[in-house]
Design a protein around this motif. Structure first.
Motif, mmCIF file in Angstrom:
data_model
loop_
_atom_site.group_PDB
_atom_site.id
_atom_site.type_symbol
_atom_site.label_atom_id
_atom_site.label_comp_id
_atom_site.label_asym_id
_atom_site.label_seq_id
_atom_site.Cartn_x
_atom_site.Cartn_y
_atom_site.Cartn_z
ATOM 1 N N PHE A 169 0.630 10.536 -2.971
ATOM 2 C CA PHE A 169 1.760 9.611 -2.866
ATOM 3 C C PHE A 169 2.846 9.942 -3.886
ATOM 4 O O PHE A 169 4.039 9.943 -3.551
ATOM 5 C CB PHE A 169 1.271 8.176 -3.063
ATOM 6 C CG PHE A 169 2.377 7.160 -3.106
ATOM 7 C CD1 PHE A 169 3.052 6.806 -1.949
ATOM 8 C CD2 PHE A 169 2.753 6.569 -4.308
ATOM 9 C CE1 PHE A 169 4.083 5.880 -1.987
ATOM 10 C CE2 PHE A 169 3.780 5.644 -4.347
ATOM 11 C CZ PHE A 169 4.443 5.294 -3.181
ATOM 12 N N SER A 206 4.717 1.500 1.437
ATOM 13 C CA SER A 206 5.773 2.018 0.568
ATOM 14 C C SER A 206 6.513 3.169 1.247
ATOM 15 O O SER A 206 7.744 3.268 1.172
ATOM 16 C CB SER A 206 5.173 2.478 -0.762
ATOM 17 O OG SER A 206 4.610 1.400 -1.473
ATOM 18 N N ARG A 207 5.782 4.039 1.919
ATOM 19 C CA ARG A 207 6.417 5.139 2.651
ATOM 20 C C ARG A 207 7.299 4.604 3.785
ATOM 21 O O ARG A 207 8.391 5.124 4.033
ATOM 22 C CB ARG A 207 5.349 6.073 3.219
ATOM 23 C CG ARG A 207 4.574 6.866 2.165
ATOM 24 C CD ARG A 207 3.461 7.654 2.836
ATOM 25 N NE ARG A 207 2.459 8.128 1.902
ATOM 26 C CZ ARG A 207 2.247 9.411 1.609
ATOM 27 N NH1 ARG A 207 2.993 10.347 2.160
ATOM 28 N NH2 ARG A 207 1.306 9.756 0.752
ATOM 29 N N THR A 213 6.861 0.001 -7.571
ATOM 30 C CA THR A 213 5.655 -0.495 -6.903
ATOM 31 C C THR A 213 5.078 -1.719 -7.611
ATOM 32 O O THR A 213 3.996 -2.180 -7.264
ATOM 33 C CB THR A 213 4.587 0.609 -6.828
ATOM 34 O OG1 THR A 213 4.286 1.078 -8.142
ATOM 35 C CG2 THR A 213 5.068 1.763 -5.963
ATOM 36 N N TRP A 249 -5.759 3.209 -10.869
ATOM 37 C CA TRP A 249 -5.212 2.984 -9.537
ATOM 38 C C TRP A 249 -6.161 2.131 -8.686
ATOM 39 O O TRP A 249 -7.375 2.275 -8.759
ATOM 40 C CB TRP A 249 -4.983 4.321 -8.824
ATOM 41 C CG TRP A 249 -3.814 5.096 -9.345
ATOM 42 C CD1 TRP A 249 -3.816 5.978 -10.371
ATOM 43 C CD2 TRP A 249 -2.472 5.054 -8.845
ATOM 44 N NE1 TRP A 249 -2.560 6.499 -10.563
ATOM 45 C CE2 TRP A 249 -1.709 5.945 -9.624
ATOM 46 C CE3 TRP A 249 -1.843 4.357 -7.809
ATOM 47 C CZ2 TRP A 249 -0.356 6.148 -9.410
ATOM 48 C CZ3 TRP A 249 -0.487 4.564 -7.589
ATOM 49 C CH2 TRP A 249 0.241 5.451 -8.389
ATOM 50 N N SER A 260 0.849 -1.188 0.000
ATOM 51 C CA SER A 260 0.000 0.000 0.000
ATOM 52 C C SER A 260 0.883 1.237 0.000
ATOM 53 O O SER A 260 2.109 1.140 0.128
ATOM 54 C CB SER A 260 -0.895 0.002 1.235
ATOM 55 O OG SER A 260 -0.110 0.206 2.405
ATOM 56 N N ASP A 261 0.259 2.410 -0.119
ATOM 57 C CA ASP A 261 1.042 3.635 -0.069
ATOM 58 C C ASP A 261 1.701 3.812 1.299
ATOM 59 O O ASP A 261 2.842 4.283 1.395
ATOM 60 C CB ASP A 261 0.167 4.846 -0.414
ATOM 61 C CG ASP A 261 -1.054 4.989 0.488
ATOM 62 O OD1 ASP A 261 -1.338 4.060 1.269
ATOM 63 O OD2 ASP A 261 -1.728 6.031 0.407
ATOM 64 N N TRP A 286 -0.253 -1.554 -7.905
ATOM 65 C CA TRP A 286 -0.764 -0.189 -7.756
ATOM 66 C C TRP A 286 -2.024 0.003 -8.601
ATOM 67 O O TRP A 286 -2.857 0.860 -8.295
ATOM 68 C CB TRP A 286 0.293 0.826 -8.164
ATOM 69 C CG TRP A 286 0.676 0.769 -9.615
ATOM 70 C CD1 TRP A 286 1.687 0.040 -10.167
ATOM 71 C CD2 TRP A 286 0.053 1.447 -10.698
ATOM 72 N NE1 TRP A 286 1.736 0.213 -11.527
ATOM 73 C CE2 TRP A 286 0.737 1.079 -11.886
ATOM 74 C CE3 TRP A 286 -1.021 2.329 -10.796
ATOM 75 C CZ2 TRP A 286 0.380 1.566 -13.142
ATOM 76 C CZ3 TRP A 286 -1.371 2.820 -12.057
ATOM 77 C CH2 TRP A 286 -0.669 2.437 -13.210
ATOM 78 N N PHE A 302 -3.947 2.534 -2.781
ATOM 79 C CA PHE A 302 -3.489 3.910 -2.987
ATOM 80 C C PHE A 302 -4.706 4.831 -3.082
ATOM 81 O O PHE A 302 -5.126 5.226 -4.175
ATOM 82 C CB PHE A 302 -2.650 4.012 -4.270
ATOM 83 C CG PHE A 302 -1.342 3.277 -4.192
ATOM 84 C CD1 PHE A 302 -0.190 3.922 -3.766
ATOM 85 C CD2 PHE A 302 -1.263 1.933 -4.540
ATOM 86 C CE1 PHE A 302 1.020 3.249 -3.687
ATOM 87 C CE2 PHE A 302 -0.059 1.246 -4.465
ATOM 88 C CZ PHE A 302 1.087 1.900 -4.029
ATOM 89 N N SER A 358 -3.491 8.697 -4.855
ATOM 90 C CA SER A 358 -2.290 8.436 -5.653
ATOM 91 C C SER A 358 -1.512 9.714 -5.929
ATOM 92 O O SER A 358 -0.272 9.701 -5.957
ATOM 93 C CB SER A 358 -2.679 7.764 -6.971
ATOM 94 O OG SER A 358 -3.598 8.560 -7.699
#
Length: 343
Positions: free
Chosen positions: A333, A272-273, A291, A322, A268-269, A295, A327, A330
């Motif tokens: 992000f 990923s962060r 990703t 998306w 997920s976002d 995504w 996300f 998006s």
């Protein structure tokens, strides 16, 4: 090896090769690899000076064959298919055949023809190409040799494969040992001193109303379409002449030689962060965040039921919609990634 990290912006005129493999434990206790991937991309930049139709002065016709003398070391060799036509369209491999015509001579010999440049002597005696009617001798620098149709190039210095999926550690580029779907190819240089590129089934490029070069599924597969490279061990010359017919090869941007994070996983976002933040916390540079495919909407359920998309492929391997579950924002992000200097 010592490694001095520099920013990913800009390009180098000369690129140094090095490799780096860093591991860190993820939240599930397994290990993820962060790889510095060194690769060479061959893609062709569009050039309005391309002309796939050769100069008629470079063309020699005999029986069912057409020969195009492209350089003193390079000859295109074709036979007609049942439709009686040759291929003049550009292909994904060769886009420009309108080169300066090199000096060469032609001579009829019995039922055949002899074509001679300063580096090559081609002999053809008619009919579809086979081991008894087509042969070439070459002489480049201190190396000379002979080739006959169908001869196996066991000393090729190898080319590329489509994917590294399923590979771990050192892998060979010898095509005979790789999976069929790797689309493994030989290169245009060989210790044998010669290389033959078979372009018979390559996809032709045609213009349409939106694109200057559009891939067409209509290849002349009933024709024979070969390119003979007779450069001995003059590899620089072979590669230079390849760009004359294959198109210029832009220098890859510097950032692609940096550090990548990539894993086939439905991140997920937020996840990923967290990954990017861990790189920063461990003071490890990161240039590219991949990703993968999750995504966008993937249609796993439809794929498992055997459904196909418009192209007849398993649905979900492509698309631009998306997945809002992973996300939800998006744009936010992508802006966050940009501020981090990620590609």
């Amino acid at each position: 090896h010592s490694l001095q990290y520099q920013g990913a912006e800009g390009q180098r005129k000369q690129l140094n090769s090095f490799a780096l493999h860093l591991f860190r434990p993820n939240m599930k206790g397994s290990f993820l690899g962060s790889f510095l991937i060194l690769f060479v991309v061959h893609f062709v930049a569009s050039d309005s000076n391309w002309n796939p139709v050769a100069d008629p002065k470079a063309v020699v016709l005999h029986d069912v064959a057409r020969f195009t003398v492209l350089t003193e070391n390079l000859i295109r060799m074709e036979t007609k298919g049942p439709k009686g036509s040759f291929e003049d369209r550009a292909t994904l491999s060769f886009v420009n055949r309108r080169l300066a015509v090199p000096r060469f001579t032609t001579q009829k010999i019995n039922d055949g023809i002899l074509i001679k440049t300063s580096k090559l002597i081609l002999t053809y005696t008619g009919g579809n190409f086979n081991s008894s009617n087509l042969r070439i001798s070459f002489n480049e620098g201190r190396m000379s040799g002979n080739w006959t149709y169908g001869q196996v190039d066991s000393q090729n210095l190898l080319g590329t494969i489509r994917t590294l999926d399923g590979d771990e550690g050192k892998k060979t580029l010898v095509c005979s040992t790789r999976r069929e779907d790797d689309f493994c190819t030989n290169g245009v240089i060989s210790r044998a001193g010669w290389v033959v590129v078979d372009d018979t089934t390559r996809i032709p490029l045609v213009p349409n109303k939106n694109w200057e070069h559009w891939a067409s599924p209509n290849a002349n597969i009933d024709n024979q379409d070969l390119y003979f490279f007779g450069y001995g061990h003059n590899y620089r010359k072979a590669l230079k002449d390849f760009t004359l017919i294959g198109g210029n090869i832009p220098l890859p941007p510097r950032y692609v030689f940096g550090i990548w994070f990539s894993r086939y996983w439905a991140y997920s976002d937020i996840e990923s962060r967290e990954i990017v933040n861990e790189y920063e916390n461990h003071q490890v540079p990161l240039d590219i965040l991949v990703t993968d495919m999750d995504w966008h909407i993937t249609f796993y359920k439809e794929a498992s039921e055997g459904k196909k998309d418009q192209a007849g492929e398993m649905p979900g391997w492509t698309g631009y919609t998306w997945d809002k579950n992973l996300f939800p924002n998006s744009t936010d992000f992508m802006n966050w990634c940009k501020k981090k200097g990620l590609r």
